[in-house]
Design a protein around this motif. Structure first.
Motif, PDB file in Angstrom:
ATOM      1  N   ASN A 196     -14.242  -4.321   0.956  1.00 43.18           N
ATOM      2  CA  ASN A 196     -13.511  -3.007   0.778  1.00 43.18           C
ATOM      3  C   ASN A 196     -14.569  -1.805   0.752  1.00 43.18           C
ATOM      4  O   ASN A 196     -14.241  -0.695   1.287  1.00 43.18           O
ATOM      5  N   THR A 219      -6.741  -3.470  -7.314  1.00 41.32           N
ATOM      6  CA  THR A 219      -6.384  -5.083  -6.989  1.00 41.32           C
ATOM      7  C   THR A 219      -6.451  -5.909  -8.085  1.00 41.32           C
ATOM      8  O   THR A 219      -7.255  -5.648  -9.305  1.00 41.32           O
ATOM      9  N   LEU A 267      -4.228  -3.114  -2.866  1.00 39.05           N
ATOM     10  CA  LEU A 267      -4.612  -4.135  -1.847  1.00 39.05           C
ATOM     11  C   LEU A 267      -3.577  -4.852  -1.167  1.00 39.05           C
ATOM     12  O   LEU A 267      -3.205  -5.279  -0.153  1.00 39.05           O
ATOM     13  N   GLN A 268      -2.609  -5.464  -2.045  1.00 39.31           N
ATOM     14  CA  GLN A 268      -1.417  -6.218  -1.716  1.00 39.31           C
ATOM     15  C   GLN A 268      -0.261  -5.274  -1.666  1.00 39.31           C
ATOM     16  O   GLN A 268       0.401  -5.061  -2.436  1.00 39.31           O
ATOM     17  N   THR A 298      -6.682  -2.937   2.634  1.00 38.93           N
ATOM     18  CA  THR A 298      -8.015  -2.861   3.284  1.00 38.93           C
ATOM     19  C   THR A 298      -7.832  -2.138   4.697  1.00 38.93           C
ATOM     20  O   THR A 298      -8.717  -1.168   5.238  1.00 38.93           O
ATOM     21  N   SER A 299      -6.539  -2.568   5.510  1.00 38.94           N
ATOM     22  CA  SER A 299      -6.440  -2.416   6.640  1.00 38.94           C
ATOM     23  C   SER A 299      -6.122  -0.931   6.688  1.00 38.94           C
ATOM     24  O   SER A 299      -6.616  -0.302   7.643  1.00 38.94           O
ATOM     25  N   THR A 302      -2.329  -5.181   4.303  1.00 35.24           N
ATOM     26  CA  THR A 302      -3.100  -4.922   3.256  1.00 35.24           C
ATOM     27  C   THR A 302      -3.825  -3.686   3.145  1.00 35.24           C
ATOM     28  O   THR A 302      -3.627  -2.815   3.973  1.00 35.24           O
ATOM     29  N   SER A 321     -14.374  -9.758  -1.742  1.00 36.73           N
ATOM     30  CA  SER A 321     -13.338  -8.712  -1.511  1.00 36.73           C
ATOM     31  C   SER A 321     -14.024  -7.227  -1.952  1.00 36.73           C
ATOM     32  O   SER A 321     -13.621  -6.399  -0.991  1.00 36.73           O
TER      33      SER A 321
END
Length: 226
Positions: free
Chosen positions: A90, A79, A52-53, A60-61, A58, A86
């Motif tokens: 997701n 993650t 995720l990072q 998610t995007s 992100t 979160s």
């Protein structure tokens, strides 16, 4: 089978790749969202493992972009966040599994195997999950060998559920994909059509395939029959 790993931790990315390759998978590893998109445009993947990072956005995007572009392969989110918000965000975005770091490689491999085993089988435009079969060329539907007559909208809804089998789909996602973007009908429209599908697909069968996930939406159950 080919797997894409998107994770910006070099050591973890390398260990995960080597672990999956030892299980017989073909694995590509990248460290940014932009690289992930490029690889997804170039190659076919059976599974995506997504941190995720990322340095340029992100996960998610990226996951949303992946689904918007029509990619239906299973996606496993990695993650450090164990927050419920979160997880919900997701799963709504299209995740099929959510794993909190740190995680043992043995567990991760088992999760990967489970996701790949549960994926819909697509052969010559025929989708099959358990005893449900959908021919996307003729739009014929059969359950346990018996023909099921569906309206055009019911068929579109079933096909969308089937293509995303095992993944929770929110009402808004279903309205956007099965109806058009400007659809402004009653909020219970999806519920009504799910009810129609249940009568035609599940009624009279011990195993129910269409599931309601409270507070989230609907999904087609693709776990193997026992």
């Amino acid at each position: 089978m080919r797997i894409l790993v998107v994770d910006d931790e070099p050591k973890f990315n390398d260990i995960l790749q080597r672990c999956l390759k030892s299980e017989g998978y073909t694995v590509d590893g990248v460290s940014t969202a932009s690289e992930g998109l490029e690889y997804l445009k170039t190659y076919h993947y059976d599974l995506v493992i997504l941190d995720l990072q990322l340095p340029d956005g992100t996960g998610t995007s990226l996951l949303r972009r992946l689904r918007e572009n029509g990619h239906v392969m299973p996606t496993l989110v990695l993650t450090a966040s164990s927050e419920l918000e979160s997880k919900i965000e997701n799963f709504h975005a299209g995740a099929d599994d959510y794993v909190v770091k740190p995680v043992a490689m043995a567990e991760l491999v088992i999760r990967v195997q489970a996701l790949l085993r549960r994926s819909p089988v697509l052969l010559e435009n025929v989708l099959r999950i358990n005893d449900l079969e959908v021919n996307r060329l003729t739009r014929q539907v059969r359950r346990n060998g018996q023909r099921v007559e569906l309206s055009p909208k019911e068929y579109s809804l079933l096909e969308y559920l089937l293509l995303h089998g095992g993944r929770v789909l929110s009402r808004s996602m279903i309205l956007e994909k099965v109806w058009d973007h400007s659809f402004e009908g009653l909020t219970n429209t999806v519920d009504v059509y799910i009810g129609h599908l249940r009568k035609k697909i599940d009624e009279g069968h011990d195993r129910k395939l269409i599931r309601t996930v409270r507070g989230l939406g609907y999904m087609l159950d693709i776990e193997p029959s026992s």
